[in-house]
Design a protein around this motif. Sequence first.
Motif, PDB file in Angstrom:
ATOM      1  N   ASP A 156      29.290  31.763  -5.757  1.00  0.00           N
ATOM      2  CA  ASP A 156      28.137  32.642  -5.923  1.00  0.00           C
ATOM      3  C   ASP A 156      28.096  33.186  -7.343  1.00  0.00           C
ATOM      4  OD1 ASP A 156      26.005  34.295  -5.623  1.00  0.00           O
ATOM      5  OD2 ASP A 156      26.937  35.664  -4.203  1.00  0.00           O
ATOM      6  N   GLY A 157      27.422  32.458  -8.254  1.00  0.00           N
ATOM      7  CA  GLY A 157      27.285  32.888  -9.641  1.00  0.00           C
ATOM      8  C   GLY A 157      28.410  32.459 -10.555  1.00  0.00           C
ATOM      9  N   VAL A 175      40.452  27.997 -13.534  1.00  0.00           N
ATOM     10  CA  VAL A 175      39.586  28.874 -14.324  1.00  0.00           C
ATOM     11  C   VAL A 175      38.298  29.116 -13.550  1.00  0.00           C
ATOM     12  CG1 VAL A 175      38.353  29.194 -16.498  1.00  0.00           C
ATOM     13  CG2 VAL A 175      40.499  27.923 -16.477  1.00  0.00           C
ATOM     14  N   THR A 176      37.825  30.355 -13.549  1.00  0.00           N
ATOM     15  CA  THR A 176      36.490  30.654 -13.037  1.00  0.00           C
ATOM     16  C   THR A 176      35.612  31.054 -14.216  1.00  0.00           C
ATOM     17  OG1 THR A 176      37.242  32.903 -12.488  1.00  0.00           O
ATOM     18  CG2 THR A 176      37.169  31.294 -10.706  1.00  0.00           C
ATOM     19  N   VAL A 177      34.396  30.503 -14.238  1.00  0.00           N
ATOM     20  CA  VAL A 177      33.473  30.706 -15.351  1.00  0.00           C
ATOM     21  C   VAL A 177      32.148  31.207 -14.801  1.00  0.00           C
ATOM     22  CG1 VAL A 177      32.318  29.634 -17.319  1.00  0.00           C
ATOM     23  CG2 VAL A 177      34.573  28.814 -16.612  1.00  0.00           C
ATOM     24  N   SER A 178      31.635  32.299 -15.363  1.00  0.00           N
ATOM     25  CA  SER A 178      30.352  32.844 -14.921  1.00  0.00           C
ATOM     26  C   SER A 178      29.206  32.041 -15.525  1.00  0.00           C
ATOM     27  CB  SER A 178      30.236  34.311 -15.337  1.00  0.00           C
ATOM     28  OG  SER A 178      30.198  34.427 -16.746  1.00  0.00           O
ATOM     29  N   SER A 179      27.982  32.309 -15.080  1.00  0.00           N
ATOM     30  CA  SER A 179      26.825  31.534 -15.520  1.00  0.00           C
ATOM     31  C   SER A 179      26.432  31.793 -16.967  1.00  0.00           C
ATOM     32  CB  SER A 179      25.630  31.824 -14.604  1.00  0.00           C
ATOM     33  OG  SER A 179      25.323  33.204 -14.604  1.00  0.00           O
ATOM     34  N   SER A 195      42.629  19.222  -3.514  1.00  0.00           N
ATOM     35  CA  SER A 195      41.217  19.450  -3.205  1.00  0.00           C
ATOM     36  C   SER A 195      40.891  20.905  -3.480  1.00  0.00           C
ATOM     37  CB  SER A 195      40.933  19.100  -1.739  1.00  0.00           C
ATOM     38  OG  SER A 195      39.615  19.432  -1.371  1.00  0.00           O
ATOM     39  N   MET A 196      39.654  21.171  -3.841  1.00  0.00           N
ATOM     40  CA  MET A 196      39.218  22.544  -4.042  1.00  0.00           C
ATOM     41  C   MET A 196      37.770  22.690  -3.621  1.00  0.00           C
ATOM     42  SD  MET A 196      39.196  22.607  -8.214  1.00  0.00           S
ATOM     43  CE  MET A 196      38.775  24.340  -8.296  1.00  0.00           C
ATOM     44  N   SER A 197      37.428  23.900  -3.178  1.00  0.00           N
ATOM     45  CA  SER A 197      36.086  24.167  -2.691  1.00  0.00           C
ATOM     46  C   SER A 197      35.789  25.651  -2.878  1.00  0.00           C
ATOM     47  CB  SER A 197      35.977  23.780  -1.207  1.00  0.00           C
ATOM     48  OG  SER A 197      34.715  24.104  -0.676  1.00  0.00           O
ATOM     49  N   ALA A 198      34.515  25.976  -3.047  1.00  0.00           N
ATOM     50  CA  ALA A 198      34.102  27.369  -3.201  1.00  0.00           C
ATOM     51  C   ALA A 198      32.867  27.622  -2.356  1.00  0.00           C
ATOM     52  CB  ALA A 198      33.818  27.702  -4.663  1.00  0.00           C
ATOM     53  N   MET A 235      35.631  25.307   1.866  1.00  0.00           N
ATOM     54  CA  MET A 235      35.567  26.766   1.949  1.00  0.00           C
ATOM     55  C   MET A 235      34.273  27.168   2.625  1.00  0.00           C
ATOM     56  SD  MET A 235      37.458  29.396   1.003  1.00  0.00           S
ATOM     57  CE  MET A 235      37.101  30.669   2.176  1.00  0.00           C
ATOM     58  N   ARG A 236      34.321  28.275   3.398  1.00  0.00           N
ATOM     59  CA  ARG A 236      33.130  28.802   4.067  1.00  0.00           C
ATOM     60  C   ARG A 236      32.860  30.212   3.566  1.00  0.00           C
ATOM     61  NH1 ARG A 236      33.911  28.703  10.141  1.00  0.00           N
ATOM     62  NH2 ARG A 236      31.655  28.383  10.272  1.00  0.00           N
ATOM     63  N   GLU A 237      31.581  30.608   3.589  1.00  0.00           N
ATOM     64  CA  GLU A 237      31.180  31.891   3.018  1.00  0.00           C
ATOM     65  C   GLU A 237      31.785  33.082   3.747  1.00  0.00           C
ATOM     66  OE1 GLU A 237      27.028  32.356   2.507  1.00  0.00           O
ATOM     67  OE2 GLU A 237      26.832  30.705   1.067  1.00  0.00           O
ATOM     68  N   ASP A 238      32.215  32.917   5.010  1.00  0.00           N
ATOM     69  CA  ASP A 238      32.788  34.030   5.757  1.00  0.00           C
ATOM     70  C   ASP A 238      34.287  34.217   5.490  1.00  0.00           C
ATOM     71  OD1 ASP A 238      33.860  31.864   7.051  1.00  0.00           O
ATOM     72  OD2 ASP A 238      33.090  32.362   9.030  1.00  0.00           O
ATOM     73  N   GLY A 239      34.839  33.441   4.548  1.00  0.00           N
ATOM     74  CA  GLY A 239      36.253  33.589   4.208  1.00  0.00           C
ATOM     75  C   GLY A 239      37.182  32.685   4.974  1.00  0.00           C
ATOM     76  N   THR A 240      36.667  31.885   5.904  1.00  0.00           N
ATOM     77  CA  THR A 240      37.487  30.908   6.598  1.00  0.00           C
ATOM     78  C   THR A 240      37.385  29.562   5.886  1.00  0.00           C
ATOM     79  OG1 THR A 240      35.704  30.257   8.102  1.00  0.00           O
ATOM     80  CG2 THR A 240      37.110  32.099   8.783  1.00  0.00           C
ATOM     81  N   ALA A 241      38.299  28.659   6.198  1.00  0.00           N
ATOM     82  CA  ALA A 241      38.315  27.361   5.537  1.00  0.00           C
ATOM     83  C   ALA A 241      38.586  26.266   6.559  1.00  0.00           C
ATOM     84  CB  ALA A 241      39.370  27.325   4.443  1.00  0.00           C
ATOM     85  N   VAL A 242      38.024  25.096   6.306  1.00  0.00           N
ATOM     86  CA  VAL A 242      38.238  23.933   7.165  1.00  0.00           C
ATOM     87  C   VAL A 242      39.162  22.959   6.446  1.00  0.00           C
ATOM     88  CG1 VAL A 242      37.174  21.993   8.364  1.00  0.00           C
ATOM     89  CG2 VAL A 242      35.972  24.188   8.230  1.00  0.00           C
ATOM     90  N   LEU A 243      40.296  22.649   7.067  1.00  0.00           N
ATOM     91  CA  LEU A 243      41.232  21.663   6.545  1.00  0.00           C
ATOM     92  C   LEU A 243      40.949  20.321   7.206  1.00  0.00           C
ATOM     93  CD1 LEU A 243      44.472  23.824   6.579  1.00  0.00           C
ATOM     94  CD2 LEU A 243      43.456  22.781   4.544  1.00  0.00           C
TER      95      LEU A 243
END
Length: 254
Positions: A156-157, A175-179, A195-198, A235-243
Amino acid sequence: TTLCVADFKGNKTDITPSGEIISADLSESGYLAVCTEAAGYKGAVTVYDASGKAVYVWYSGTGYLVRAAVSPDGKYLAALCLQDTGSAVHTFTLTSADERGSTVCADELFADLFWRGGRICCVSQSRLAFFDDSAKLADEYPFGDLYLYDYAAEGDGFVTLALSRYRSGSTTKLVTVSSDGTEMASLDSSQEVLSMSAAGKYIAVLYSDSLVLYTPQLQEYARLDGTEYARSVIMREDGTAVLIGSSSAWLYIP
């Protein structure tokens, strides 16, 4: 050659473009941008509304069309083309047939294009480049002497990068980079990223033997060890993750 757009209420719309599909992007505003092959051109992008009706078409005559996306507010279309001189970013207003703007980045190949924080973000092997809705370069985040190993564009952004000091990716810097091209946070790791997801305000990074969930400031807030069975993570927006493993998947709730 065919697309199916479905929602979580069970509704679906089938779309069959006139040419073979190159890529497709569904925006937050509900518009679907579909890049296809087109006879006599180097690609075409068609924008469909939520009902599956085509509302905009652009044909590329100078560059091979790779990807296109509609802005979150539904006003603008951005398209990425590859040509002999490098990459070209084009923008359009969905209410006008005229091109709004374009920029050619010589000797640079962008692999992806998406909208973040009201800006267009393009990814190459050397940087993140941020363009405004007129296709003018606004900001950038260069990778310096590091190699791009992986990235997650759905934050998100912000955009999450996995940069490596070596081509093998055995030593990774997150690294996280803003817009606006500003580095928000960075974290060195000696583990290889599988693997990575946001999603939303969360980041999931799957290492060889553990899953770690981070905030955009790369602060660890959850960890699951013993994940040798997993091959990727969502990654899911509610803070849970699917492996996801080779034959099954699991939901991780911190």
